[in-house]
Structures are given as C-alpha cells and as structure tokens.
Design a protein around this motif. Sequence first.
Motif, PDB file in Angstrom:
ATOM      1  N   SER A  85      46.256  72.015  14.541  1.00  0.00           N
ATOM      2  CA  SER A  85      45.767  71.975  13.145  1.00  0.00           C
ATOM      3  C   SER A  85      45.345  70.577  12.695  1.00  0.00           C
ATOM      4  N   PRO A  86      44.414  69.933  13.406  1.00  0.00           N
ATOM      5  CA  PRO A  86      43.948  68.611  12.966  1.00  0.00           C
ATOM      6  C   PRO A  86      43.060  68.756  11.726  1.00  0.00           C
ATOM      7  N   PRO A  87      42.951  67.705  10.902  1.00  0.00           N
ATOM      8  CA  PRO A  87      42.029  67.764   9.757  1.00  0.00           C
ATOM      9  C   PRO A  87      40.595  67.983  10.237  1.00  0.00           C
ATOM     10  N   ASP A  88      39.784  68.634   9.394  1.00  0.00           N
ATOM     11  CA  ASP A  88      38.406  68.982   9.774  1.00  0.00           C
ATOM     12  C   ASP A  88      37.554  67.782  10.144  1.00  0.00           C
ATOM     13  N   GLU A  89      37.864  66.616   9.550  1.00  0.00           N
ATOM     14  CA  GLU A  89      36.984  65.465   9.802  1.00  0.00           C
ATOM     15  C   GLU A  89      37.179  64.872  11.201  1.00  0.00           C
ATOM     16  N   LEU A  90      38.160  65.365  11.934  1.00  0.00           N
ATOM     17  CA  LEU A  90      38.403  64.841  13.277  1.00  0.00           C
ATOM     18  C   LEU A  90      37.741  65.714  14.339  1.00  0.00           C
ATOM     19  N   MET A  91      37.316  65.064  15.411  1.00  0.00           N
ATOM     20  CA  MET A  91      36.736  65.786  16.554  1.00  0.00           C
ATOM     21  C   MET A  91      37.541  65.408  17.795  1.00  0.00           C
ATOM     22  N   LEU A  92      37.779  66.401  18.646  1.00  0.00           N
ATOM     23  CA  LEU A  92      38.574  66.135  19.852  1.00  0.00           C
ATOM     24  C   LEU A  92      37.718  65.392  20.866  1.00  0.00           C
ATOM     25  N   PHE A  93      38.112  64.165  21.198  1.00  0.00           N
ATOM     26  CA  PHE A  93      37.420  63.439  22.267  1.00  0.00           C
ATOM     27  C   PHE A  93      37.905  63.945  23.614  1.00  0.00           C
ATOM     28  N   CYS A  94      39.220  63.868  23.854  1.00  0.00           N
ATOM     29  CA  CYS A  94      39.715  64.296  25.152  1.00  0.00           C
ATOM     30  C   CYS A  94      41.212  64.596  25.090  1.00  0.00           C
ATOM     31  N   GLY A  95      41.665  65.264  26.119  1.00  0.00           N
ATOM     32  CA  GLY A  95      43.093  65.443  26.318  1.00  0.00           C
ATOM     33  C   GLY A  95      43.549  64.445  27.368  1.00  0.00           C
ATOM     34  N   MET A  96      44.819  64.431  27.640  1.00  0.00           N
ATOM     35  CA  MET A  96      45.344  63.586  28.714  1.00  0.00           C
ATOM     36  C   MET A  96      46.629  64.230  29.228  1.00  0.00           C
ATOM     37  N   SER A  97      46.631  64.561  30.521  1.00  0.00           N
ATOM     38  CA  SER A  97      47.854  65.102  31.121  1.00  0.00           C
ATOM     39  C   SER A  97      48.776  63.950  31.467  1.00  0.00           C
ATOM     40  N   PRO A 140      54.007  68.236  32.199  1.00  0.00           N
ATOM     41  CA  PRO A 140      54.824  68.743  31.090  1.00  0.00           C
ATOM     42  C   PRO A 140      54.507  68.112  29.738  1.00  0.00           C
ATOM     43  N   ALA A 141      53.581  67.167  29.725  1.00  0.00           N
ATOM     44  CA  ALA A 141      53.248  66.510  28.454  1.00  0.00           C
ATOM     45  C   ALA A 141      51.748  66.261  28.408  1.00  0.00           C
ATOM     46  N   ALA A 142      51.217  66.245  27.207  1.00  0.00           N
ATOM     47  CA  ALA A 142      49.788  65.960  27.043  1.00  0.00           C
ATOM     48  C   ALA A 142      49.576  65.176  25.762  1.00  0.00           C
ATOM     49  N   LEU A 143      48.477  64.426  25.785  1.00  0.00           N
ATOM     50  CA  LEU A 143      48.071  63.709  24.574  1.00  0.00           C
ATOM     51  C   LEU A 143      46.655  64.203  24.260  1.00  0.00           C
ATOM     52  N   PHE A 144      46.449  64.609  23.030  1.00  0.00           N
ATOM     53  CA  PHE A 144      45.110  65.010  22.612  1.00  0.00           C
ATOM     54  C   PHE A 144      44.607  63.945  21.654  1.00  0.00           C
ATOM     55  N   CYS A 145      43.465  63.342  21.998  1.00  0.00           N
ATOM     56  CA  CYS A 145      42.976  62.214  21.220  1.00  0.00           C
ATOM     57  C   CYS A 145      41.735  62.591  20.415  1.00  0.00           C
ATOM     58  N   TYR A 146      41.852  62.428  19.126  1.00  0.00           N
ATOM     59  CA  TYR A 146      40.764  62.741  18.201  1.00  0.00           C
ATOM     60  C   TYR A 146      40.136  61.462  17.666  1.00  0.00           C
ATOM     61  N   ILE A 147      38.900  61.615  17.188  1.00  0.00           N
ATOM     62  CA  ILE A 147      38.205  60.516  16.521  1.00  0.00           C
ATOM     63  C   ILE A 147      37.490  61.091  15.303  1.00  0.00           C
ATOM     64  N   TRP A 178      41.591  55.765  16.344  1.00  0.00           N
ATOM     65  CA  TRP A 178      42.156  56.823  17.177  1.00  0.00           C
ATOM     66  C   TRP A 178      43.134  57.656  16.365  1.00  0.00           C
ATOM     67  N   ARG A 179      43.298  58.893  16.787  1.00  0.00           N
ATOM     68  CA  ARG A 179      44.299  59.780  16.173  1.00  0.00           C
ATOM     69  C   ARG A 179      44.829  60.635  17.318  1.00  0.00           C
ATOM     70  N   ALA A 180      46.061  60.363  17.705  1.00  0.00           N
ATOM     71  CA  ALA A 180      46.610  61.018  18.901  1.00  0.00           C
ATOM     72  C   ALA A 180      47.679  62.038  18.531  1.00  0.00           C
ATOM     73  N   TYR A 181      47.711  63.116  19.274  1.00  0.00           N
ATOM     74  CA  TYR A 181      48.778  64.113  19.170  1.00  0.00           C
ATOM     75  C   TYR A 181      49.462  64.158  20.536  1.00  0.00           C
ATOM     76  N   VAL A 182      50.746  63.905  20.555  1.00  0.00           N
ATOM     77  CA  VAL A 182      51.497  64.000  21.814  1.00  0.00           C
ATOM     78  C   VAL A 182      52.188  65.361  21.805  1.00  0.00           C
ATOM     79  N   VAL A 183      51.874  66.154  22.803  1.00  0.00           N
ATOM     80  CA  VAL A 183      52.258  67.570  22.751  1.00  0.00           C
ATOM     81  C   VAL A 183      53.087  67.936  23.982  1.00  0.00           C
ATOM     82  N   THR A 184      54.252  68.512  23.750  1.00  0.00           N
ATOM     83  CA  THR A 184      55.154  68.904  24.836  1.00  0.00           C
ATOM     84  C   THR A 184      55.757  70.273  24.506  1.00  0.00           C
ATOM     85  N   GLY A 185      56.653  70.739  25.357  1.00  0.00           N
ATOM     86  CA  GLY A 185      57.451  71.936  25.082  1.00  0.00           C
ATOM     87  C   GLY A 185      56.627  73.157  24.717  1.00  0.00           C
ATOM     88  N   GLY A 186      57.128  73.901  23.719  1.00  0.00           N
ATOM     89  CA  GLY A 186      56.495  75.156  23.331  1.00  0.00           C
ATOM     90  C   GLY A 186      55.074  74.963  22.819  1.00  0.00           C
TER      91      GLY A 186
END
Length: 193
Positions: A153-165, A98-105, A16-24
Amino acid sequence: MTAAAWSPSGSNMQPWRAYVVTGGALAEVKKRAGERLAAGDPWDEAEYEQYPPTLKSPYRERRAAFGEQRYGALGIPREDLEARQRAASANWNCFGAPAALFCYIDRDMCAPQWADVGMYLQSVMLLLRAEGLHSCPQMAWAKFHASVAEVLSPPDELMLFCGMSIGFEDATADPARTGRAPLQETVTFLDRR
Ligand SMILES: Cc1cc2nc3c(=O)[nH]c(=O)nc-3n(C[C@H](O)[C@H](O)[C@H](O)COP(=O)(O)O)c2cc1C
C-alpha cells in the motif's frame, strides 16, 4: 538501513523510499506474483522504460554476453527459451530469499534523483555484505508492481523502481560470475599539465 540512510544525494533530497519486507508480508507478495505467473497473466503496464527500445553497441553485445554467462552457468542453452523463462521466474520467489527490499521513487523525480536511488541501493548492498548477507537488485519486480502495491500500500505518488532479494548465499550454486568490460572501455585516465 540506518547506515545506508547516509548515502549521498543531490541537495540531500534522499529521494528513496524503501520497504523491507519479511515473514507473512513477503510470503503474500511471492504468493500473489506466483499465482499470476502460474495463470500466465500479462505483466503490469510499465511505469518506466527498463531499457532503450533499441540497444546499440556495445550495450547490445554486453547484454547478450550476460545472457550467455547467466544461463550458461545454469546449464541452459541459448535456444531453450522455456528453461530461460523458468529460471527468470525465480525472480518472483526472490530466489528463495527470506527478506526483500522494495524501493520506490517519487514519480516527479528526474534522472539525477534516480541516480541517487541507485547509490542508496548500492550502499544497502555493500552494507549487507559487511553483515555476511548477499542480495540481488531486481527490476523484475517492476513487472508485477500492482501485486507488490496490494501488499505494501505505497502512496500513489510513488513508483516501484525495483525489488531486492536479501539472504545468505547458496554455497551450492554455480560460482560462475558475470564478467565486466575491459577497464579501457569504461574508464579514461587523463593526466595533463
Ligand atoms: C537496477 C538493477 C536491476 C537488476 N534487476 C535484476 C533482476 O530483475 N533480476 C536479476 O536476476 N538480476 C537483476 N540485476 C542484477 C544484474 O543482472 C547483475 O548485477 C549483472 O548481471 C552483473 O552481475 P553480478 O552483479 O552478479 O556481477 C539487476 C541489477 C541492477 C543494478
């Protein structure tokens, strides 16, 4: 996230490769998706198949029942496709969360690693409950993966599986829940000597 990192995975590959994204940053993702929705932009080319092209029984029926339950709870009748689409578009505002997680594989991964990622996401979701938070995993975000990538800006080798609110429950929302198939449809108990 530290506790969720202890999720099991085959050979402990932790694919897994997760991005936790909030704010701006999250505001920017939502804005980009919202602008595309408003402009009627087509979805991004799919990077993976979200469902089999033809759904056989019992999945077809379960999916139809889900639509009835989800949209029925919002008071939207089956034939009102526009209202259904409007309700679905709330996905790209993270339902106001107000927060999201974007999970890549990694694109190189096989089916078992996708299952690992699912377990990881379930760990995140259960741990969020322990903190009093709620969440909604969203494949819907894969439809705008290019807009998400512009901000993350994830690395090219990753693909977005899903987001999560992620956020606190809206206690005023209809508490109607989606159901589940009877246990005998999904579990078989065997006890032979
Ligand atoms: C991998 C995955 C992707 C999902 N994608 C979405 C989505 O894009 N939008 C959404 O509203 N719900 C999404 N869901 C939530 C499911 O629709 C929901 O879990 C299911 O209908 C059962 O409802 P419940 O979990 O509220 O009981 C997703 C769930 C999973 C596990």
